[in-house]
Motif scaffolding. Structure first.
Motif, PDB file in Angstrom:
ATOM      1  N   ALA A  34       0.833  -0.959   0.012  1.00 39.93           N
ATOM      2  CA  ALA A  34       0.033   0.059  -0.061  1.00 39.93           C
ATOM      3  C   ALA A  34       0.955   1.073  -0.032  1.00 39.93           C
ATOM      4  O   ALA A  34       1.047   2.030   0.763  1.00 39.93           O
ATOM      5  CB  ALA A  34      -0.889  -0.236   1.310  1.00 39.93           C
ATOM      6  N   GLY A  35       1.489   1.544  -1.150  1.00 37.26           N
ATOM      7  CA  GLY A  35       2.502   2.455  -1.158  1.00 37.26           C
ATOM      8  C   GLY A  35       3.877   2.142  -0.761  1.00 37.26           C
ATOM      9  O   GLY A  35       3.947   1.310  -0.106  1.00 37.26           O
ATOM     10  N   ASP A  36       4.716   3.259  -0.905  1.00 35.23           N
ATOM     11  CA  ASP A  36       6.020   2.947  -0.785  1.00 35.23           C
ATOM     12  C   ASP A  36       6.227   3.788   0.688  1.00 35.23           C
ATOM     13  O   ASP A  36       5.942   4.871   0.968  1.00 35.23           O
ATOM     14  CB  ASP A  36       6.879   3.755  -1.545  1.00 35.23           C
ATOM     15  N   CYS A  37       7.096   2.965   1.509  1.00 38.70           N
ATOM     16  CA  CYS A  37       7.206   3.588   2.784  1.00 38.70           C
ATOM     17  C   CYS A  37       8.870   3.206   2.962  1.00 38.70           C
ATOM     18  O   CYS A  37       9.508   2.368   2.404  1.00 38.70           O
ATOM     19  CB  CYS A  37       6.715   2.735   3.763  1.00 38.70           C
ATOM     20  N   SER A  38       9.583   4.401   3.796  1.00 36.67           N
ATOM     21  CA  SER A  38      11.108   4.104   4.001  1.00 36.67           C
ATOM     22  C   SER A  38      11.364   3.370   5.208  1.00 36.67           C
ATOM     23  O   SER A  38      10.637   3.703   6.133  1.00 36.67           O
ATOM     24  CB  SER A  38      11.632   5.636   3.973  1.00 36.67           C
ATOM     25  N   ARG A  64      21.684  -6.976   8.403  1.00 31.83           N
ATOM     26  CA  ARG A  64      20.320  -7.324   7.939  1.00 31.83           C
ATOM     27  C   ARG A  64      20.056  -6.801   6.469  1.00 31.83           C
ATOM     28  O   ARG A  64      19.610  -5.812   6.352  1.00 31.83           O
ATOM     29  CB  ARG A  64      19.026  -6.604   9.042  1.00 31.83           C
ATOM     30  N   PRO A  65      20.662  -7.424   5.401  1.00 34.90           N
ATOM     31  CA  PRO A  65      20.597  -6.983   4.232  1.00 34.90           C
ATOM     32  C   PRO A  65      19.242  -7.379   3.529  1.00 34.90           C
ATOM     33  O   PRO A  65      18.849  -8.606   3.962  1.00 34.90           O
ATOM     34  CB  PRO A  65      21.898  -7.605   3.478  1.00 34.90           C
ATOM     35  N   GLY A  66      18.754  -6.645   2.671  1.00 34.58           N
ATOM     36  CA  GLY A  66      17.544  -7.161   2.403  1.00 34.58           C
ATOM     37  C   GLY A  66      17.226  -6.481   1.137  1.00 34.58           C
ATOM     38  O   GLY A  66      17.762  -5.406   0.547  1.00 34.58           O
ATOM     39  N   PHE A  67      15.674  -6.272   0.711  1.00 31.06           N
ATOM     40  CA  PHE A  67      15.282  -5.658  -0.336  1.00 31.06           C
ATOM     41  C   PHE A  67      13.811  -5.107   0.088  1.00 31.06           C
ATOM     42  O   PHE A  67      12.939  -5.795   0.506  1.00 31.06           O
ATOM     43  CB  PHE A  67      15.077  -6.312  -1.626  1.00 31.06           C
ATOM     44  N   VAL A  68      13.418  -3.986  -0.107  1.00 24.27           N
ATOM     45  CA  VAL A  68      12.142  -3.244   0.067  1.00 24.27           C
ATOM     46  C   VAL A  68      11.283  -3.325  -1.196  1.00 24.27           C
ATOM     47  O   VAL A  68      11.426  -3.091  -2.407  1.00 24.27           O
ATOM     48  CB  VAL A  68      12.180  -1.700   0.456  1.00 24.27           C
ATOM     49  N   PHE A  69      10.156  -3.764  -0.875  1.00 25.67           N
ATOM     50  CA  PHE A  69       8.902  -3.808  -1.759  1.00 25.67           C
ATOM     51  C   PHE A  69       7.709  -3.190  -1.260  1.00 25.67           C
ATOM     52  O   PHE A  69       6.877  -3.348  -0.549  1.00 25.67           O
ATOM     53  CB  PHE A  69       8.416  -5.165  -2.020  1.00 25.67           C
ATOM     54  N   ASP A 105       3.370   4.693   9.696  1.00 29.48           N
ATOM     55  CA  ASP A 105       4.578   5.430   9.407  1.00 29.48           C
ATOM     56  C   ASP A 105       5.709   5.060  10.009  1.00 29.48           C
ATOM     57  O   ASP A 105       7.005   5.071   9.778  1.00 29.48           O
ATOM     58  CB  ASP A 105       4.424   6.848   9.148  1.00 29.48           C
ATOM     59  N   HIS A 106       5.523   4.889  11.476  1.00 29.70           N
ATOM     60  CA  HIS A 106       6.554   4.633  12.576  1.00 29.70           C
ATOM     61  C   HIS A 106       6.623   3.198  13.079  1.00 29.70           C
ATOM     62  O   HIS A 106       7.717   2.762  13.554  1.00 29.70           O
ATOM     63  CB  HIS A 106       6.592   5.642  13.849  1.00 29.70           C
TER      64      HIS A 106
END
Length: 220
Positions: A23-27, A121-126, A176-177
């Motif tokens: 549901a949208g991009d989050c940082s 903790r290396p990874g990828f964000v989707f 968001d947090h």
């Protein structure tokens, strides 16, 4: 190993569900603080020789102790523009893993009491989901004890053991947090030898641990 396979499969499933419900991009960049709670199993192989009726007898057996594991974590992560993520986390856990293995007049006991360590903790964000791997170093408090034949023929070895945790995790932004997730790790610890007093004999304790956590973090 079956426990680890199931834990990793569950973690992968949560990650797949999270990424399919974007549901949208989050940082994920920033500092975070949180807690984890789950279950762990300490798998231990005991092998060596014991003295039974003045005869050295070879011994080899395996056992596992399962219990609740939980603690706190703090870390920092960086979410790069190409979706790659890298985090560094410090953590501490209390553990209820212990088991006594009894065969005839022989007793073998293992306790894992607490642990602290650090991990990458290396990874990828989707979208709002993060799928990551785990590799680190850990120091855990263990107690190994053995007795055989009579109360005088006993031995113990207490202290901290160094371990290498590896694993897989998945997390998603609830807000968001607030970040929720799951993580499964398998830790390989260095071995220790217990020498029996009186009649003699020595046993080598080699332990590994599989932990599965539900996690909640607050990110700034």
């Amino acid at each position: 190993m079956k426990t680890l396979t199931l834990a990793l499969a569950g973690t992968a499933l949560v990650g797949a569900l999270a990424t399919s419900a974007v549901a949208g991009d989050c940082s994920f960049s920033g500092f975070y603080l949180g807690a984890q709670l789950g279950a762990g199993t300490t798998n231990t192989e005991v092998k060596g020789t014991t003295d039974i009726a003045a005869v050295d007898v070879a011994e080899k057996n395996k056992f596992a102790g399962t219990g609740v594991v939980g603690g706190l974590h703090v870390g920092y992560g960086k979410h790069f523009p190409n979706r790659f993520y890298m985090g560094l986390e410090a953590y501490g856990n209390l553990s209820g893993n212990k088991e006594t293995h009894t065969t005839g007049d022989s007793n073998r006991k293992v306790e894992r009491n607490n642990a602290f360590g650090a991990k990458l903790r290396p990874g990828f964000v989707f979208g709002n989901a993060l799928v990551y791997g785990v590799v680190g170093v850990e120091s855990a408090s263990f107690k190994y004890s053995a007795s055989n034949n009579d109360a005088a023929n006993t031995g113990s070895n207490n202290g901290r053991r160094t371990g290498i945790p590896v694993g897989l995790g998945a997390a998603f932004h609830a807000t968001d947090h607030v970040i929720l997730g799951v993580e499964a790790t398998h830790t390989f610890y260095n071995s220790r030898t217990v020498t029996l007093s009186n009649a003699g004999g020595s046993l080598k304790f080699q332990s590994q641990a599989t932990d599965f956590f539900a996690r909640a973090s607050y990110k700034w």
